[in-house]
Design a protein around this motif. Structure first.
Motif, PDB file in Angstrom:
ATOM      1  N   ILE A 153       0.851  -1.187   0.000  1.00  0.00           N
ATOM      2  CA  ILE A 153       0.000   0.000   0.000  1.00  0.00           C
ATOM      3  C   ILE A 153       0.887   1.237   0.000  1.00  0.00           C
ATOM      4  O   ILE A 153       1.893   1.279   0.722  1.00  0.00           O
ATOM      5  CB  ILE A 153      -0.913   0.024   1.250  1.00  0.00           C
ATOM      6  N   ASP A 154       0.516   2.242  -0.778  1.00  0.00           N
ATOM      7  CA  ASP A 154       1.218   3.525  -0.747  1.00  0.00           C
ATOM      8  C   ASP A 154       0.687   4.328   0.438  1.00  0.00           C
ATOM      9  O   ASP A 154      -0.478   4.719   0.448  1.00  0.00           O
ATOM     10  CB  ASP A 154       0.973   4.278  -2.051  1.00  0.00           C
ATOM     11  N   PRO A 155       1.512   4.585   1.470  1.00  0.00           N
ATOM     12  CA  PRO A 155       1.002   5.298   2.642  1.00  0.00           C
ATOM     13  C   PRO A 155       0.648   6.750   2.370  1.00  0.00           C
ATOM     14  O   PRO A 155      -0.018   7.388   3.194  1.00  0.00           O
ATOM     15  CB  PRO A 155       2.155   5.176   3.658  1.00  0.00           C
ATOM     16  N   ALA A 156       1.060   7.278   1.224  1.00  0.00           N
ATOM     17  CA  ALA A 156       0.702   8.656   0.887  1.00  0.00           C
ATOM     18  C   ALA A 156      -0.765   8.791   0.504  1.00  0.00           C
ATOM     19  O   ALA A 156      -1.378   9.844   0.694  1.00  0.00           O
ATOM     20  CB  ALA A 156       1.587   9.166  -0.248  1.00  0.00           C
ATOM     21  N   ASN A 157      -1.353   7.696  -0.032  1.00  0.00           N
ATOM     22  CA  ASN A 157      -2.751   7.796  -0.481  1.00  0.00           C
ATOM     23  C   ASN A 157      -3.607   6.593  -0.111  1.00  0.00           C
ATOM     24  O   ASN A 157      -4.812   6.587  -0.383  1.00  0.00           O
ATOM     25  CB  ASN A 157      -2.808   8.023  -1.996  1.00  0.00           C
ATOM     26  N   GLY A 158      -3.007   5.559   0.484  1.00  0.00           N
ATOM     27  CA  GLY A 158      -3.779   4.394   0.907  1.00  0.00           C
ATOM     28  C   GLY A 158      -4.132   3.437  -0.209  1.00  0.00           C
ATOM     29  O   GLY A 158      -4.902   2.491   0.011  1.00  0.00           O
ATOM     30  N   VAL A 161      -0.329  -0.793  -4.483  1.00  0.00           N
ATOM     31  CA  VAL A 161       0.717  -0.719  -5.502  1.00  0.00           C
ATOM     32  C   VAL A 161       0.798  -2.049  -6.228  1.00  0.00           C
ATOM     33  O   VAL A 161       0.903  -2.095  -7.448  1.00  0.00           O
ATOM     34  CB  VAL A 161       2.067  -0.353  -4.861  1.00  0.00           C
ATOM     35  N   TRP A 162       0.812  -3.147  -5.470  1.00  0.00           N
ATOM     36  CA  TRP A 162       0.721  -4.496  -6.051  1.00  0.00           C
ATOM     37  C   TRP A 162       0.026  -5.405  -5.055  1.00  0.00           C
ATOM     38  O   TRP A 162      -0.114  -5.075  -3.876  1.00  0.00           O
ATOM     39  CB  TRP A 162       2.081  -5.052  -6.446  1.00  0.00           C
ATOM     40  N   GLU A 163      -0.410  -6.551  -5.556  1.00  0.00           N
ATOM     41  CA  GLU A 163      -1.021  -7.554  -4.689  1.00  0.00           C
ATOM     42  C   GLU A 163      -0.658  -8.940  -5.178  1.00  0.00           C
ATOM     43  O   GLU A 163      -0.359  -9.144  -6.360  1.00  0.00           O
ATOM     44  CB  GLU A 163      -2.547  -7.402  -4.649  1.00  0.00           C
ATOM     45  N   ARG A 164      -0.667  -9.910  -4.246  1.00  0.00           N
ATOM     46  CA  ARG A 164      -0.492 -11.324  -4.572  1.00  0.00           C
ATOM     47  C   ARG A 164      -1.615 -12.101  -3.883  1.00  0.00           C
ATOM     48  O   ARG A 164      -1.782 -12.018  -2.671  1.00  0.00           O
ATOM     49  CB  ARG A 164       0.868 -11.837  -4.068  1.00  0.00           C
ATOM     50  N   ARG A 165      -2.350 -12.866  -4.674  1.00  0.00           N
ATOM     51  CA  ARG A 165      -3.432 -13.685  -4.127  1.00  0.00           C
ATOM     52  C   ARG A 165      -3.272 -15.151  -4.515  1.00  0.00           C
ATOM     53  O   ARG A 165      -4.186 -15.953  -4.309  1.00  0.00           O
ATOM     54  CB  ARG A 165      -4.789 -13.162  -4.595  1.00  0.00           C
ATOM     55  N   ASP A 166      -2.099 -15.481  -5.054  1.00  0.00           N
ATOM     56  CA  ASP A 166      -1.875 -16.820  -5.587  1.00  0.00           C
ATOM     57  C   ASP A 166      -0.957 -17.667  -4.703  1.00  0.00           C
ATOM     58  O   ASP A 166      -0.526 -18.748  -5.104  1.00  0.00           O
ATOM     59  CB  ASP A 166      -1.263 -16.713  -6.986  1.00  0.00           C
ATOM     60  N   GLN A 196       3.442 -26.399   3.939  1.00  0.00           N
ATOM     61  CA  GLN A 196       4.201 -25.637   4.925  1.00  0.00           C
ATOM     62  C   GLN A 196       5.470 -25.133   4.236  1.00  0.00           C
ATOM     63  O   GLN A 196       6.287 -25.927   3.782  1.00  0.00           O
ATOM     64  CB  GLN A 196       4.567 -26.509   6.141  1.00  0.00           C
ATOM     65  N   PHE A 197       5.619 -23.811   4.163  1.00  0.00           N
ATOM     66  CA  PHE A 197       6.782 -23.247   3.488  1.00  0.00           C
ATOM     67  C   PHE A 197       6.995 -21.799   3.909  1.00  0.00           C
ATOM     68  O   PHE A 197       6.129 -21.158   4.507  1.00  0.00           O
ATOM     69  CB  PHE A 197       6.631 -23.328   1.959  1.00  0.00           C
ATOM     70  N   VAL A 198       8.191 -21.292   3.593  1.00  0.00           N
ATOM     71  CA  VAL A 198       8.538 -19.886   3.769  1.00  0.00           C
ATOM     72  C   VAL A 198       8.896 -19.348   2.397  1.00  0.00           C
ATOM     73  O   VAL A 198       9.525 -20.048   1.585  1.00  0.00           O
ATOM     74  CB  VAL A 198       9.729 -19.719   4.738  1.00  0.00           C
ATOM     75  N   THR A 199       8.488 -18.112   2.114  1.00  0.00           N
ATOM     76  CA  THR A 199       8.753 -17.550   0.792  1.00  0.00           C
ATOM     77  C   THR A 199       9.128 -16.081   0.907  1.00  0.00           C
ATOM     78  O   THR A 199       8.717 -15.395   1.851  1.00  0.00           O
ATOM     79  CB  THR A 199       7.529 -17.727  -0.138  1.00  0.00           C
ATOM     80  N   ALA A 200       9.927 -15.612  -0.042  1.00  0.00           N
ATOM     81  CA  ALA A 200      10.348 -14.213  -0.076  1.00  0.00           C
ATOM     82  C   ALA A 200       9.916 -13.589  -1.390  1.00  0.00           C
ATOM     83  O   ALA A 200      10.065 -14.190  -2.463  1.00  0.00           O
ATOM     84  CB  ALA A 200      11.865 -14.107   0.088  1.00  0.00           C
ATOM     85  N   LEU A 201       9.382 -12.369  -1.300  1.00  0.00           N
ATOM     86  CA  LEU A 201       8.971 -11.602  -2.473  1.00  0.00           C
ATOM     87  C   LEU A 201       9.830 -10.349  -2.600  1.00  0.00           C
ATOM     88  O   LEU A 201      10.313  -9.813  -1.598  1.00  0.00           O
ATOM     89  CB  LEU A 201       7.500 -11.176  -2.357  1.00  0.00           C
ATOM     90  N   ASP A 202       9.986  -9.890  -3.818  1.00  0.00           N
ATOM     91  CA  ASP A 202      10.589  -8.577  -4.047  1.00  0.00           C
ATOM     92  C   ASP A 202       9.598  -7.530  -3.552  1.00  0.00           C
ATOM     93  O   ASP A 202       8.475  -7.454  -4.050  1.00  0.00           O
ATOM     94  CB  ASP A 202      10.870  -8.390  -5.538  1.00  0.00           C
ATOM     95  N   LYS A 203       9.991  -6.742  -2.574  1.00  0.00           N
ATOM     96  CA  LYS A 203       9.028  -5.835  -1.945  1.00  0.00           C
ATOM     97  C   LYS A 203       8.573  -4.709  -2.877  1.00  0.00           C
ATOM     98  O   LYS A 203       7.513  -4.119  -2.666  1.00  0.00           O
ATOM     99  CB  LYS A 203       9.604  -5.254  -0.656  1.00  0.00           C
TER     100      LYS A 203
END
Length: 436
Positions: A153-158, A161-166, A196-203
């Motif tokens: 979320i862009d804190p300047a406007n709420g 910016v991107w989402e992941r639902r997969d 059961q897993f851990v994952t990293a995304l490009d922020k």
């Protein structure tokens, strides 16, 4: 007259400009559930400014109270002028982000983030659909709802910016693990009943960088080779931590039945510790060359793990230095003050444990049920319960000492936050600012 009119016009223009200005997004005062140092310790410069007495009945030190819609265990994060947290409808069909002006209590944003046609039932009376806490940077707010989605979320406007639902698992009893940020990565933990897993995304983009499955032997297969109780003993709600260990930045992550150390940049598994717990929800702590880990809920153990350059493979027998078997926290994250671990069980048993040896120093009891993590305010600790009672306890390894009890009168399940000498406490129905 002309001069007066001109000044009036200028004043009105300045007021209009101020009214239309965007709220500040920096500095970041409270970036995540554990605060700026990820351990519940309030910065020393803030401690003297935080009020130690308040009362919702008389209004003493209650700067404002803002009523909220929906439910959520997520704890507030604070940056610039804004307080942020998530909420959800009781049935989980809608999930929101709140942005509230920390000066006035005005709701600036109450934005729908995700809609869910058929969310999985929670199956317990404790959890809800907005349990994971967000994390905040000056230019980004990251909100996470487990399998239901993650968004920047862009804190300047709420706005999103991107989402992941997969990225999906079956939580079975609802999500609970909060995201953490490391460099350019946002790290997510998924310990469901099916995966059961851990994952990293490009922020910055939301794209996947790495994903590592748990290698745990759960020992729960029936005669047909299927997990007993539908895999209920495989789930967890853990929020990990990153520590420098043996020249590497290591992600310490606790799942059901086992804890792991991963190379935080690549996700490579470095070491594992077998344990008998499940539903792990307590973040790790570090004290010198010792890790302090909690193994889960109901008969959870707290263990001390030696840190050295020989941490590789299965280190259960070689590196677990002490094991505390009873009266350990299950939801409320312990705090570490001057070599002493202070923790509280859901039922209110508060205890002090020597971090180096695991030796019990004292234990006592506070009223009510305790889910929020305590705050450390210098030599004092703040514990809040499901009755809206907040207790100030002396952070002393020598004895239990209750200093003061304050009252809000509403259930508290989210951990408090601090910004510029004010406490922000989220109850079941409102957000409070407590300030002198």
């Amino acid at each position: 007259m002309i001069r007066t009119t001109a000044l009036t016009a200028l004043s009105l223009a300045l007021l209009a400009a101020h009214a239309g200005a965007q709220p500040a997004t920096k500095p970041v005062f409270w970036p995540g559930k554990g605060g700026p140092t990820h351990d519940g310790i309030v910065p020393e410069a803030e401690v003297a400014r935080v009020p130690l007495e308040w009362d919702s009945t008389t209004g003493k030190n209650i700067a404002w109270r803002t009523e909220l819609e929906g439910q959520g265990h997520s704890s507030p994060v604070i940056g610039g002028d804004m307080v942020w947290f998530t909420a959800a409808t009781t049935d989980g069909t809608k999930q929101f982000v709140y942005g509230i002006d920390r000066h006035s209590g005005k709701v600036v944003h109450h934005n729908l983030v995700f809609e869910n046609a058929a969310p999985e039932e929670l199956g317990n009376p404790i959890n809800n659909y907005a349990a994971p806490s967000p994390v905040l940077e000056e230019d980004a707010l990251y909100v996470h709802f487990g399998t239901y989605g993650t968004a920047r979320i862009d804190p300047a406007n709420g706005k999103k910016v991107w989402e992941r639902r997969d990225i999906n698992v079956r939580h079975f009893r609802g999500p609970g693990s909060s995201p953490i940020i490391y460099g350019d990565l946002i790290i997510l933990t998924f310990d469901g009943i099916d995966q059961q897993f851990v994952t990293a995304l490009d922020k910055k983009t939301g794209k996947s960088v790495w994903k590592t499955a748990r290698t745990t032997d759960y020992g729960d297969l029936d005669k047909e080779g299927k997990p007993t109780r539908d895999g209920d003993m495989r789930k967890a709600y853990h929020t990990p931590g990153v520590f420098e260990m043996g020249g590497k930045e290591v992600l310490v992550s606790i799942g059901s039945r086992a804890a792991f150390g991963y190379d935080v940049k690549t996700g490579k598994e470095l070491w594992t510790i077998r344990h008998g717990g499940f539903n792990a929800a307590i973040p790790p702590l570090r004290f010198g060359d010792m890790l302090i880990l909690n193994t889960g809920s109901e008969r959870a153990h707290t263990i001390g793990v030696r840190i050295d350059d020989k941490m590789t493979g299965d280190i259960t027998e070689s590196h677990v230095v002490w094991d505390r078997e009873k009266r350990n926290a299950s939801e409320a994250a312990p705090v570490l003050v001057n070599g002493t671990v202070y923790q509280i069980t859901r039922g209110g048993v508060v205890s002090a444990v020597d971090a180096k040896s695991g030796k019990d120093l004292w234990d006592d009891r506070l009223a009510g049920k305790h889910v929020p993590a305590p705050l450390v305010l210098g030599d004092k600790m703040l514990f809040c319960n499901d009755r809206g009672e907040c207790f100030l306890v002396k952070a002393s390894p020598e004895k239990f000492e209750l200093i003061r009890q304050n009252q809000l009168g509403e259930q508290i399940s989210a951990s408090p936050a601090v910004a510029e000498g004010a406490l922000f406490i989220r109850s079941s129905g409102a957000l409070y600012k407590i300030g002198k």
